[in-house]
Design a protein around this motif. Structure first.
Motif, mmCIF file in Angstrom:
data_model
loop_
_atom_site.group_PDB
_atom_site.id
_atom_site.type_symbol
_atom_site.label_atom_id
_atom_site.label_comp_id
_atom_site.label_asym_id
_atom_site.label_seq_id
_atom_site.Cartn_x
_atom_site.Cartn_y
_atom_site.Cartn_z
ATOM 1 N N GLY A 1 0.845 -1.186 0.000
ATOM 2 C CA GLY A 1 0.000 0.000 0.000
ATOM 3 C C GLY A 1 0.880 1.235 0.000
ATOM 4 N N LYS A 2 0.263 2.389 0.052
ATOM 5 C CA LYS A 2 1.015 3.637 -0.013
ATOM 6 C C LYS A 2 0.730 4.502 1.211
ATOM 7 C CE LYS A 2 1.354 3.851 -4.972
ATOM 8 N NZ LYS A 2 1.306 4.674 -6.150
ATOM 9 N N PRO A 3 1.755 4.703 2.043
ATOM 10 C CA PRO A 3 1.552 5.637 3.153
ATOM 11 C C PRO A 3 1.418 7.055 2.621
ATOM 12 C CG PRO A 3 3.828 4.863 3.103
ATOM 13 C CD PRO A 3 3.098 4.145 2.018
ATOM 14 N N ARG A 4 0.828 7.910 3.407
ATOM 15 C CA ARG A 4 0.808 9.339 3.119
ATOM 16 C C ARG A 4 2.048 9.928 3.763
ATOM 17 N NH1 ARG A 4 -4.285 12.308 1.945
ATOM 18 N NH2 ARG A 4 -5.305 10.803 0.597
ATOM 19 N N TRP A 5 2.787 10.737 3.010
ATOM 20 C CA TRP A 5 4.021 11.328 3.521
ATOM 21 C C TRP A 5 3.836 12.815 3.736
ATOM 22 C CZ3 TRP A 5 7.718 8.250 5.249
ATOM 23 C CH2 TRP A 5 7.779 6.952 4.764
ATOM 24 N N PHE A 6 4.395 13.316 4.826
ATOM 25 C CA PHE A 6 4.373 14.733 5.156
ATOM 26 C C PHE A 6 5.808 15.165 5.409
ATOM 27 C CE2 PHE A 6 4.455 17.988 8.517
ATOM 28 C CZ PHE A 6 3.793 19.003 7.845
ATOM 29 N N ALA A 7 6.258 16.190 4.677
ATOM 30 C CA ALA A 7 7.612 16.733 4.875
ATOM 31 C C ALA A 7 7.601 17.543 6.169
ATOM 32 C CB ALA A 7 8.022 17.587 3.691
ATOM 33 N N SER A 8 8.113 16.952 7.253
ATOM 34 C CA SER A 8 8.057 17.603 8.558
ATOM 35 C C SER A 8 9.231 18.537 8.825
ATOM 36 C CB SER A 8 7.950 16.557 9.667
ATOM 37 O OG SER A 8 8.996 15.627 9.583
ATOM 38 N N SER A 9 10.257 18.454 7.982
ATOM 39 C CA SER A 9 11.396 19.369 8.079
ATOM 40 C C SER A 9 12.123 19.348 6.736
ATOM 41 C CB SER A 9 12.340 18.951 9.215
ATOM 42 O OG SER A 9 12.998 17.751 8.892
ATOM 43 N N GLY A 10 13.204 20.082 6.644
ATOM 44 C CA GLY A 10 13.953 20.138 5.403
ATOM 45 C C GLY A 10 14.635 18.839 5.025
ATOM 46 N N ASP A 11 14.842 17.944 6.006
ATOM 47 C CA ASP A 11 15.543 16.692 5.706
ATOM 48 C C ASP A 11 14.839 15.453 6.229
ATOM 49 O OD1 ASP A 11 16.075 17.350 8.341
ATOM 50 O OD2 ASP A 11 18.151 16.717 8.280
ATOM 51 N N ALA A 12 13.581 15.570 6.607
ATOM 52 C CA ALA A 12 12.861 14.388 7.101
ATOM 53 C C ALA A 12 11.381 14.473 6.737
ATOM 54 C CB ALA A 12 13.005 14.260 8.609
ATOM 55 N N ARG A 13 10.759 13.286 6.690
ATOM 56 C CA ARG A 13 9.323 13.206 6.441
ATOM 57 C C ARG A 13 8.727 12.150 7.356
ATOM 58 N NH1 ARG A 13 8.637 9.865 0.791
ATOM 59 N NH2 ARG A 13 9.929 8.092 1.405
ATOM 60 N N ARG A 14 7.445 12.275 7.585
ATOM 61 C CA ARG A 14 6.719 11.337 8.424
ATOM 62 C C ARG A 14 5.705 10.612 7.565
ATOM 63 N NH1 ARG A 14 7.575 12.695 13.923
ATOM 64 N NH2 ARG A 14 8.776 14.608 14.073
ATOM 65 N N GLY A 15 5.581 9.292 7.785
ATOM 66 C CA GLY A 15 4.653 8.474 7.010
ATOM 67 C C GLY A 15 3.465 8.054 7.851
ATOM 68 N N PHE A 16 2.271 8.184 7.287
ATOM 69 C CA PHE A 16 1.018 7.905 7.983
ATOM 70 C C PHE A 16 0.186 6.885 7.215
ATOM 71 C CE2 PHE A 16 2.415 12.143 8.968
ATOM 72 C CZ PHE A 16 2.168 12.298 10.319
#
Length: 123
Positions: A42-57
């Motif tokens: 499946g495909k998580p939703r990604w959010f760019a939480s900073s300039g060098d990291a993202r969070r997957g939901f």
């Protein structure tokens, strides 16, 4: 959406930074695994939480599953693993930013900020 990995899993690290606390409602407890060892269906939703990291939901329920930053590992929220995990908490990072409503217990390593020894190596 599902994920799976045979590991190797890093011990759990608690992150007390203000960003982790604000996105989860408390500190984060995460393990990590080499990116190539993590299978996501499946495909998580990604959010760019900073300039060098993202969070997957999870796109269905909104649960935070991953923190993806620099390095060869991807962090996985420990509470999303099926038990028994065989993991233990090894330490705490960004303790200088911890919330004022709780205390961190004695007996585990506590670092005021980032610590590559705790967060990037699989042991």
């Amino acid at each position: 959406m599902r994920y799976a990995s045979e590991g190797p899993w890093r011990p759990v690290i608690a992150c007390h930074c203000s960003q982790c606390r604000k996105t989860t409602g408390h500190h984060v407890a995460a393990t990590s695994v080499p990116r190539e060892a993590l299978e996501i269906t499946g495909k998580p939703r990604w959010f760019a939480s900073s300039g060098d990291a993202r969070r997957g939901f999870c796109p269905t329920c909104g649960s935070q599953l991953f923190w993806d930053g620099p390095g060869v590992n991807i962090s996985v929220m420990a509470g999303t693993l099926d038990a028994p995990t065989g993991l233990a908490t090894k330490g705490h990072i960004f303790c200088a930013d911890k919330g004022d409503y709780y205390e961190i217990g004695e007996g585990q390593r506590q670092v005021l900020g980032a610590d590559p020894e705790l967060t990037t190596q699989v042991k």
